[in-house]
Write a protein that holds these residues in place. Structure first.
Motif, PDB file in Angstrom:
ATOM      1  N   LEU A  94       0.846  -1.184   0.000  1.00  0.00           N
ATOM      2  CA  LEU A  94       0.000   0.000   0.000  1.00  0.00           C
ATOM      3  C   LEU A  94       0.888   1.243   0.000  1.00  0.00           C
ATOM      4  O   LEU A  94       1.523   1.578   1.005  1.00  0.00           O
ATOM      5  CB  LEU A  94      -0.920  -0.020   1.214  1.00  0.00           C
ATOM      6  N   ALA A  95       0.924   1.919  -1.150  1.00  0.00           N
ATOM      7  CA  ALA A  95       1.843   3.045  -1.336  1.00  0.00           C
ATOM      8  C   ALA A  95       1.135   4.231  -1.979  1.00  0.00           C
ATOM      9  O   ALA A  95       1.685   4.922  -2.830  1.00  0.00           O
ATOM     10  CB  ALA A  95       3.031   2.610  -2.215  1.00  0.00           C
ATOM     11  N   ALA A  96      -0.100   4.483  -1.540  1.00  0.00           N
ATOM     12  CA  ALA A  96      -0.890   5.556  -2.146  1.00  0.00           C
ATOM     13  C   ALA A  96      -0.877   6.836  -1.335  1.00  0.00           C
ATOM     14  O   ALA A  96      -1.416   7.854  -1.776  1.00  0.00           O
ATOM     15  CB  ALA A  96      -2.332   5.100  -2.363  1.00  0.00           C
ATOM     16  N   GLY A  97      -0.255   6.830  -0.157  1.00  0.00           N
ATOM     17  CA  GLY A  97      -0.235   8.028   0.673  1.00  0.00           C
ATOM     18  C   GLY A  97       0.600   9.131   0.057  1.00  0.00           C
ATOM     19  O   GLY A  97       1.471   8.890  -0.776  1.00  0.00           O
ATOM     20  N   ARG A  98       0.342  10.353   0.499  1.00  0.00           N
ATOM     21  CA  ARG A  98       1.066  11.508  -0.036  1.00  0.00           C
ATOM     22  C   ARG A  98       1.934  12.194   1.004  1.00  0.00           C
ATOM     23  O   ARG A  98       2.772  13.020   0.654  1.00  0.00           O
ATOM     24  CB  ARG A  98       0.082  12.528  -0.636  1.00  0.00           C
ATOM     25  N   GLY A 148      -6.796   4.994  -3.935  1.00  0.00           N
ATOM     26  CA  GLY A 148      -7.660   6.149  -3.728  1.00  0.00           C
ATOM     27  C   GLY A 148      -7.129   7.020  -2.615  1.00  0.00           C
ATOM     28  O   GLY A 148      -6.076   6.744  -2.024  1.00  0.00           O
ATOM     29  N   SER A 149      -7.856   8.073  -2.322  1.00  0.00           N
ATOM     30  CA  SER A 149      -7.422   8.996  -1.284  1.00  0.00           C
ATOM     31  C   SER A 149      -7.554   8.388   0.105  1.00  0.00           C
ATOM     32  O   SER A 149      -6.876   8.808   1.042  1.00  0.00           O
ATOM     33  CB  SER A 149      -8.241  10.287  -1.364  1.00  0.00           C
ATOM     34  N   GLU A 150      -8.430   7.405   0.267  1.00  0.00           N
ATOM     35  CA  GLU A 150      -8.592   6.718   1.548  1.00  0.00           C
ATOM     36  C   GLU A 150      -7.958   5.327   1.467  1.00  0.00           C
ATOM     37  O   GLU A 150      -7.940   4.696   0.410  1.00  0.00           O
ATOM     38  CB  GLU A 150     -10.077   6.568   1.888  1.00  0.00           C
ATOM     39  N   ARG A 151      -7.452   4.858   2.605  1.00  0.00           N
ATOM     40  CA  ARG A 151      -6.746   3.579   2.624  1.00  0.00           C
ATOM     41  C   ARG A 151      -7.636   2.434   2.148  1.00  0.00           C
ATOM     42  O   ARG A 151      -7.184   1.554   1.403  1.00  0.00           O
ATOM     43  CB  ARG A 151      -6.232   3.285   4.038  1.00  0.00           C
ATOM     44  N   TYR A 152      -8.896   2.435   2.564  1.00  0.00           N
ATOM     45  CA  TYR A 152      -9.769   1.316   2.197  1.00  0.00           C
ATOM     46  C   TYR A 152      -9.980   1.245   0.690  1.00  0.00           C
ATOM     47  O   TYR A 152     -10.208   0.166   0.129  1.00  0.00           O
ATOM     48  CB  TYR A 152     -11.103   1.415   2.934  1.00  0.00           C
ATOM     49  N   GLN A 153      -9.867   2.386   0.003  1.00  0.00           N
ATOM     50  CA  GLN A 153     -10.009   2.383  -1.454  1.00  0.00           C
ATOM     51  C   GLN A 153      -8.838   1.659  -2.120  1.00  0.00           C
ATOM     52  O   GLN A 153      -9.013   1.010  -3.149  1.00  0.00           O
ATOM     53  CB  GLN A 153     -10.123   3.822  -1.964  1.00  0.00           C
TER      54      GLN A 153
END
Length: 465
Positions: free
Chosen positions: A12-16, A84-89
Motif C-alpha cells: 500500500l503506497a498511495a499516501g502523499r 484512492g485517497s482513503e486507505r480502504y479504497q
C-alpha cells in the motif's frame, strides 16, 4: 478439489505524506540511498512465501515505482495500480485486481504499508503460515505504554484498560480473498461506515471470523513523522550490524571468481587481507598503493590505475578504498604540511577514488566500499583531523549512495572497531592482546558486504562477545 494457495503481497503506497510535512510522498523518501518502497519491495521479493506482488499507489508515484520495479528486477511485481485517497479504497483496488486469480487459486492477500521498510522474512512467513489455518490475521506487538481513555468533555481520564490485553497493531495483515471481500461488501452497504484498517473491517462486518495474531517486532516501524526517518536509519544500521555478526557462509565467496577488484591502500592491514582473500577465491585483484605508483591524493594517478585495470580485464566490479593515515598529535603542534597531507589522504583520497570509479561501476552495476573509524561519531583529542575526515567519509558514502542509486551503483562504508593493523601500531604502540579485532576478520566481513545487495549502509564491525 482443493485449490493451491497463492500468496499475494499488496504493498500500500498511495499516501502523499502531506500531513507529515514531507516534501514528497512518504514512500519515496530516501532511506540509506533508496526509497522506502524499494526497501519494502525487496523484502517481499526475497520472501519464499510470496508468489507475486501488487503495488497500490497514486498518480504522482505510479511511473516512478514502475520504473523502480523494472530497474531493480522485482520480478514478482505483476502490477502497479492506482488506489484512492482513503486507505480502504486502495484495499478495494487490490481485491478487484486479484479476483480473477480465485478461479485457479486459493488467494491469500497480505497487505503491507510501503512505509514499514524494516519488515522481515520471519514476519511474512508467520503470516503465510497463519493463513493456512485462519482466514484473517494481524501482526501485533505488546503495548508497552499505559493507555488511557479520555472524557472529551472534561479532558480527564475515565478509564485505564488492562495493558496485558492490549497490543499495538502493525502490518502485514493477511486475509483469504473471499473473507476480506465479503467484509468490504457489507461495509460499503453501511451508511455509517468509517475508514479503518482491514482487520477492523473484518472484525466489524464478519464478526464470526477469528483474526489470528502474529507476533511482530518493535523495529517494524511505520514512517509517520519526519524525525522517524532518522530512527529508521539507525534501526537499519543496527540490522546491518546484526547481519555482520552472523556466521558467514563460505560458499558466498565463490561469487568472487573472475570478479575484478581494485583495492586502494591494499599494501598492508585490512586492505592487504582483502587482497589475499579475494585472490584465494580467484578474483582478479589490482593493488593500488604509493608503492605501485598510485597515490590517492593524485586524481590523475587514480584515473590511470582504473583505466589500466579496464584495459587488462575489461571491467571493474568493485572498488575499495582503505588508504588512510593516522597521526596522533594535537592540531596546534602539527606542521602545516602534515595537516594538508592528512586531509588529502583521508578525505580527498576518498573523493578522488569516487570520482574516478563512478563510470566504471555504473557500467558493471558494481560497488564502492569506503572505510571509516569508530572515531567518526565524535572528535577525538590528538587525532582531530583523522576523526573529522572519517565523519566526512560517512557523509560522502551516504550522499553518493543516493546520487548513484538510479545508476545501479552501490556505495557502503565499513566501520570496524579498533583493529590490529600496522597503521594502528605506529600510532598507539603495542596494545593488550585480545583487545583488538583482527584485520583478517574485518577483511572477511568487508568482502561479504561487497557481495551483498544493500547500499548507503555504515557497517559497524565488532569483536565477537
Amino acid at each position: 478439489m482443493n485449490k493451491p494457495p497463492r500468496h499475494i503481497g499488496v504493498i500500500l503506497a498511495a499516501g502523499r505524506g502531506e500531513r507529515s510535512g514531507f516534501d514528497r510522498p512518504k514512500q519515496m523518501m530516501k532511506l540509506a540511498g533508496r526509497p522506502l518502497v524499494e526497501h519494502t519491495l525487496a523484502v517481499f521479493q526475497d520472501s519464499a512465501d510470496i508468489d507475486q506482488i501488487i503495488v497500490v499507489t497514486n498518480k504522482d508515484c505510479q511511473e516512478q515505482i514502475q520504473q523502480l520495479t523494472a530497474n531493480r528486477r522485482f520480478s514478482k511485481v505483476k502490477a502497479v495500480i492506482l488506489g484512492g485517497s482513503e486507505r480502504y479504497q486502495s484495499s478495494l483496488a487490490a481485491i478487484a485486481a486479484t479476483e480473477h486469480l480465485a478461479r485457479d487459486y486459493a488467494v491469500k492477500l497480505i497487505f503491507h504499508d510501503a512505509v514499514r521498510p524494516l519488515v522481515n522474512e520471519r514476519i511474512i512467513a508467520d503470516v503465510a503460515q497463519a493463513l493456512r489455518h485462519y482466514n484473517a490475521c494481524d501482526v501485533v506487538v505488546p503495548t508497552t505504554d499505559t493507555i488511557v481513555s479520555v472524557d472529551p468533555l472534561t479532558n480527564t481520564i475515565d478509564f485505564i484498560p488492562d495493558r496485558s490485553r492490549l497490543r499495538n497493531g502493525q502490518t502485514p495483515q493477511g486475509f483469504a480473498l473471499e473473507t476480506v471481500k465479503l467484509a468490504y461488501e457489507r461495509a460499503l452497504r453501511d451508511p455509517d461506515f468509517k475508514t479503518t484498517d482491514d482487520c477492523g473491517v473484518v472484525l466489524k462486518y464478519v464478526p464470526d471470523e477469528k483474526i489470528y495474531l502474529v507476533t511482530g517486532e518493535h523495529d517494524n516501524l511505520k514512517l509517520t513523522y519526519r524525525e522517524e526517518l532518522q530512527i529508521l536509519d539507525k534501526l537499519l544500521q543496527m540490522k546491518s550490524r546484526q547481519a555482520t555478526h552472523q556466521p558467514i557462509n563460505p560458499q558466498v565467496f565463490a561469487e568472487l571468481k573472475h570478479k575484478v577488484l581494485v583495492v586502494f591502500g591494499g599494501g598492508s592491514g585490512i586492505g592487504l587481507d582483502m587482497v589475499n582473500l579475494a585472490q584465494a577465491h580467484q578474483a582478479h585483484v589490482v593493488v593500488a598503493t604509493r608503492g605501485t605508483g598510485v597515490d590517492v591524493t593524485d586524481l590523475t594517478a587514480v584515473k590511470l590505475c582504473l583505466a589500466n585495470t579496464v584495459a587488462e580485464f575489461g571491467r571493474i566490479d568493485y572498488v575499495v578504498n582503505t588508504a588512510a593515515v593516522l597521526t596522533c598529535e594535537p592540531l596546534a603542534n602539527m606542521d602545516y604540511a602534515d595537516v594538508v597531507r592528512s586531509v588529502q589522504i583521508n578525505y580527498m583520497g576518498a573523493v578522488n577514488v569516487a570520482l574516478a570509479a563512478f563510470d566504471y561501476l555504473r557500467q558493471s552495476q558494481g560497488q564502492l566500499l569506503n572505510f571509516t573509524s569508530s572515531s567518526y561519531t565524535y572528535g577525538r583529542a590528538f587525532y582531530s583531523l583523522y576523526s573529522s575526515a572519517k565523519a566526512a567519509v560517512v557523509n560522502l558514502t551516504q550522499a553518493l549512495a543516493e546520487e548513484w542509486h538510479s545508476e545501479g551503483v552501490r556505495v557502503n562504508c565499513i566501520n570496524p572497531e579498533r583493529t590490529d593493523t600496522p597503521m594502528r601500531k605506529r600510532a598507539f604502540g603495542v596494545e593488550p592482546a585480545g583487545t583488538l579485532m583482527s584485520s583478517h576478520d574485518v577483511a572477511l566481513q568487508s568482502l561479504n558486504v561487497l557481495l551483498g545487495k544493500v547500499t548507503g549502509q555504515i557497517f559497524d564491525l565488532r569483536r565477537p562477545a
